[in-house]
Design a protein around this motif. Structure first.
Motif, PDB file in Angstrom:
ATOM      1  N   ILE A  87      52.320  23.176  -8.318  1.00  0.00           N
ATOM      2  CA  ILE A  87      51.479  24.358  -8.083  1.00  0.00           C
ATOM      3  C   ILE A  87      52.298  25.639  -8.258  1.00  0.00           C
ATOM      4  O   ILE A  87      53.379  25.780  -7.698  1.00  0.00           O
ATOM      5  CB  ILE A  87      50.854  24.321  -6.669  1.00  0.00           C
ATOM      6  N   THR A  88      51.782  26.542  -9.055  1.00  0.00           N
ATOM      7  CA  THR A  88      52.436  27.835  -9.276  1.00  0.00           C
ATOM      8  C   THR A  88      51.576  28.936  -8.655  1.00  0.00           C
ATOM      9  O   THR A  88      50.403  29.082  -9.006  1.00  0.00           O
ATOM     10  CB  THR A  88      52.605  28.112 -10.782  1.00  0.00           C
ATOM     11  N   ILE A  89      52.157  29.667  -7.720  1.00  0.00           N
ATOM     12  CA  ILE A  89      51.452  30.803  -7.098  1.00  0.00           C
ATOM     13  C   ILE A  89      52.313  32.051  -7.307  1.00  0.00           C
ATOM     14  O   ILE A  89      53.494  32.054  -6.939  1.00  0.00           O
ATOM     15  CB  ILE A  89      51.281  30.591  -5.561  1.00  0.00           C
ATOM     16  N   VAL A  90      51.726  33.086  -7.886  1.00  0.00           N
ATOM     17  CA  VAL A  90      52.444  34.366  -8.013  1.00  0.00           C
ATOM     18  C   VAL A  90      51.563  35.445  -7.384  1.00  0.00           C
ATOM     19  O   VAL A  90      50.612  35.919  -8.015  1.00  0.00           O
ATOM     20  CB  VAL A  90      52.759  34.704  -9.487  1.00  0.00           C
ATOM     21  N   PHE A  95      47.940  35.022  -9.248  1.00  0.00           N
ATOM     22  CA  PHE A  95      47.925  33.842 -10.116  1.00  0.00           C
ATOM     23  C   PHE A  95      48.105  32.582  -9.275  1.00  0.00           C
ATOM     24  O   PHE A  95      49.015  32.512  -8.439  1.00  0.00           O
ATOM     25  CB  PHE A  95      49.064  33.959 -11.137  1.00  0.00           C
ATOM     26  N   GLU A  97      47.726  28.255  -9.996  1.00  0.00           N
ATOM     27  CA  GLU A  97      47.352  27.236 -10.975  1.00  0.00           C
ATOM     28  C   GLU A  97      48.065  25.921 -10.685  1.00  0.00           C
ATOM     29  O   GLU A  97      49.201  25.909 -10.209  1.00  0.00           O
ATOM     30  CB  GLU A  97      47.744  27.727 -12.378  1.00  0.00           C
ATOM     31  N   ASN A  99      49.578  22.468 -12.389  1.00  0.00           N
ATOM     32  CA  ASN A  99      49.974  21.856 -13.656  1.00  0.00           C
ATOM     33  C   ASN A  99      49.629  20.364 -13.594  1.00  0.00           C
ATOM     34  O   ASN A  99      50.252  19.600 -12.860  1.00  0.00           O
ATOM     35  CB  ASN A  99      51.475  22.057 -13.875  1.00  0.00           C
TER      36      ASN A  99
ATOM     37  N   THR B  52      58.654  25.598 -14.153  1.00  0.00           N
ATOM     38  CA  THR B  52      57.492  26.367 -13.690  1.00  0.00           C
ATOM     39  C   THR B  52      57.861  27.216 -12.476  1.00  0.00           C
ATOM     40  O   THR B  52      57.409  28.348 -12.346  1.00  0.00           O
ATOM     41  CB  THR B  52      56.297  25.442 -13.344  1.00  0.00           C
ATOM     42  N   LYS B  53      58.713  26.650 -11.587  1.00  0.00           N
ATOM     43  CA  LYS B  53      59.150  27.425 -10.409  1.00  0.00           C
ATOM     44  C   LYS B  53      59.924  28.672 -10.849  1.00  0.00           C
ATOM     45  O   LYS B  53      59.737  29.759 -10.306  1.00  0.00           O
ATOM     46  CB  LYS B  53      60.043  26.568  -9.510  1.00  0.00           C
ATOM     47  N   ALA B  56      57.642  31.316 -12.247  1.00  0.00           N
ATOM     48  CA  ALA B  56      56.960  32.047 -11.173  1.00  0.00           C
ATOM     49  C   ALA B  56      57.909  33.054 -10.530  1.00  0.00           C
ATOM     50  O   ALA B  56      57.528  34.184 -10.225  1.00  0.00           O
ATOM     51  CB  ALA B  56      56.437  31.061 -10.121  1.00  0.00           C
ATOM     52  N   ALA B  59      58.314  36.084 -12.623  1.00  0.00           N
ATOM     53  CA  ALA B  59      57.119  36.935 -12.508  1.00  0.00           C
ATOM     54  C   ALA B  59      57.141  37.704 -11.194  1.00  0.00           C
ATOM     55  O   ALA B  59      56.795  38.886 -11.145  1.00  0.00           O
ATOM     56  CB  ALA B  59      55.855  36.072 -12.607  1.00  0.00           C
ATOM     57  N   GLU B  60      57.559  37.026 -10.122  1.00  0.00           N
ATOM     58  CA  GLU B  60      57.615  37.702  -8.821  1.00  0.00           C
ATOM     59  C   GLU B  60      58.660  38.805  -8.792  1.00  0.00           C
ATOM     60  O   GLU B  60      58.538  39.768  -8.033  1.00  0.00           O
ATOM     61  CB  GLU B  60      57.900  36.686  -7.707  1.00  0.00           C
ATOM     62  N   LYS B  74      56.586  23.775 -20.347  1.00  0.00           N
ATOM     63  CA  LYS B  74      55.768  24.177 -19.191  1.00  0.00           C
ATOM     64  C   LYS B  74      56.103  25.621 -18.789  1.00  0.00           C
ATOM     65  O   LYS B  74      55.211  26.407 -18.478  1.00  0.00           O
ATOM     66  CB  LYS B  74      55.990  23.236 -18.005  1.00  0.00           C
ATOM     67  N   LEU B  78      53.594  29.110 -19.066  1.00  0.00           N
ATOM     68  CA  LEU B  78      53.367  30.020 -17.929  1.00  0.00           C
ATOM     69  C   LEU B  78      53.813  31.443 -18.256  1.00  0.00           C
ATOM     70  O   LEU B  78      53.093  32.404 -17.986  1.00  0.00           O
ATOM     71  CB  LEU B  78      54.129  29.532 -16.697  1.00  0.00           C
ATOM     72  N   PHE B  82      51.812  34.963 -18.097  1.00  0.00           N
ATOM     73  CA  PHE B  82      52.253  36.125 -17.304  1.00  0.00           C
ATOM     74  C   PHE B  82      52.539  37.341 -18.188  1.00  0.00           C
ATOM     75  O   PHE B  82      52.892  38.407 -17.682  1.00  0.00           O
ATOM     76  CB  PHE B  82      53.536  35.791 -16.518  1.00  0.00           C
TER      77      PHE B  82
END
Lengths: 286, 106
Positions: A87-90, A95, A97, A99, B52-53, B56, B59-60, B74, B78, B82
């Protein structure tokens, strides 16, 4: 009773041994036998039963969570609960989502969410098909959806589908020693390891022996393609006191028969005798 | 604008880290006030989902660009979502400072 056929290294002869065992167990031991192809990424046992009839076929699904970003507060609790980092939370981008290729459908995120923002939807996992082969109780295979990485989940569903108490079940495992293999062999009463007398065959056999010792499942070894490579594998079996269930010599013609799907046509007396001996030894172990 | 550079340590002399998901540190270069700040990658040793981490995380950190050796599929998908531009540098001899100096000249 469940007998799994595994190997470690690919291409050592799991399918050959599984198909033959199934055939010879029905012929010489018990008609109440079924074959299950657990090599769900590339199932090919069915090819050897040219007159097979499809009896049942059903699609199976995996539940994948979906996050409703209107309800989501981006608190990340679901992402923290997720063991598989799917799970990706920004928060700053609003955001959220999942995967699907990382998700194992455990449902933890749904339990974690305090805002009812996560629902599940079905995505295809594969197809489970049963065939009448004219031999014993027939065979069943799992065929993984192209692109899915969830072999283990499909094998679990496949095993549930075929559970019959008083039937001898031969499970043809995928190669390797990772989760799909562990899933295939776990709860088996006996495992047959098929190896070949090459350095690669021996290397992977050792890893698989370690795995089965850890799982505490009794096993024996069949050496296929004997005559190739070296004698090292036999010394290993001696040293570790592992039972040698049978030795199948390498023959180029046999590889030809395999490629044309004809290993059950005109079976030679030698081959038959090898499997009769193997079955005797299995009977004494289960 | 914030630009993230993957780094193997938390100083400008540190080597550029060619890995994205499993880099050791993220260096954030602010192209307006020309400052740098380092953040440790707490996900570099996780079993799966490191890419993916890290995406994120980038992006943060408010980045619009990210510089690394390569990006896995992956992470790539993402970062595209973003709207963060990926820049691939195939040179593990560079230090973070070398890259920052090049950015200053832009």
């Amino acid at each position: 009773m469940k007998i799994a056929v595994a190997s470690g290294k690919g291409g050592t002869g799991k399918t050959t041994v599984s198909v033959n065992l199934y055939y010879f167990i029905a012929k010489f031991w018990n008609q109440n036998v079924q074959l299950v192809d657990c090599d769900v990424e590339e199932p090919n046992d069915a090819f050897f039963f040219i007159n097979r009839k499809l009896e049942r076929s059903k699609s199976v699904f995996q539940m994948i969570p979906e996050i409703d970003t209107d309800k989501c507060t981006f608190c990340k609790k679901c992402a923290e609960w997720c063991e598989f980092n799917s799970i990706t939370i920004v928060p700053n981008l609003k955001f959220a989502e999942v995967n699907a290729s990382l998700c194992h459908s455990c449902g933890a995120c749904i339990a974690a969410c305090d805002f009812g923002a996560i629902r599940e939807k079905e995505i295809p996992l594969g197809v489970i098909s049963s065939f009448d082969t004219g031999i014993g109780k027939g065979m069943t295979e799992g065929r993984l959806e192209v692109g899915s990485a969830m072999q283990t989940m499909l094998i679990k569903k496949l095993k549930k589908e075929v559970t019959e108490k008083d039937c001898i079940t031969i499970l043809d495992a995928p190669p390797g020693t990772s989760c799909p293999v562990v899933e295939t062999v776990s709860e088996s009463d006996f495992v047959i390891l098929v190896s070949e007398p090459t350095p690669f065959g021996l290397h992977d056999l050792k890893i698989t022996v370690d795995l089965l010792n850890q799982l505490d499942i009794p096993f024996g070894v069949i050496i296929n393609k004997a005559g190739l490579g070296s004698d090292e594998v036999y010394s290993f079996l001696n040293e570790k006191k592992i039972e040698l269930l049978g030795v199948i010599p390498f023959r180029r013609e046999y590889a030809g028969l395999y490629s044309s799907g004809k290993i059950l046509d005109n079976i030679s007396k030698d081959t038959e005798n090898i499997y009769i001996e193997i079955i005797k030894k299995i009977k004494s172990r289960v | 604008m914030n630009i993230v550079i993957t780094a193997s340590g938390n100083s400008l002399e540190s080597k550029f880290d060619m890995r994205f998901g499993r880099c050791t540190w993220f260096c954030v270069y602010n192209s307006v006030d020309k400052t740098t700040e380092f953040f440790e990658n707490e996900n570099k040793n996780i079993n799966g989902g490191a890419g993916t981490k890290s995406a994120a995380k980038v992006a943060e950190l408010g980045a619009k660009r990210v510089i690394s050796g390569d990006f896995g599929p992956k992470a790539k998908s993402l970062l595209e979502k973003f709207n963060i531009q990926m820049i691939v540098l195939d040179d593990d001899d560079l230090s973070v400072e070398n890259i920052v100096d090049n950015l200053k000249e832009l």
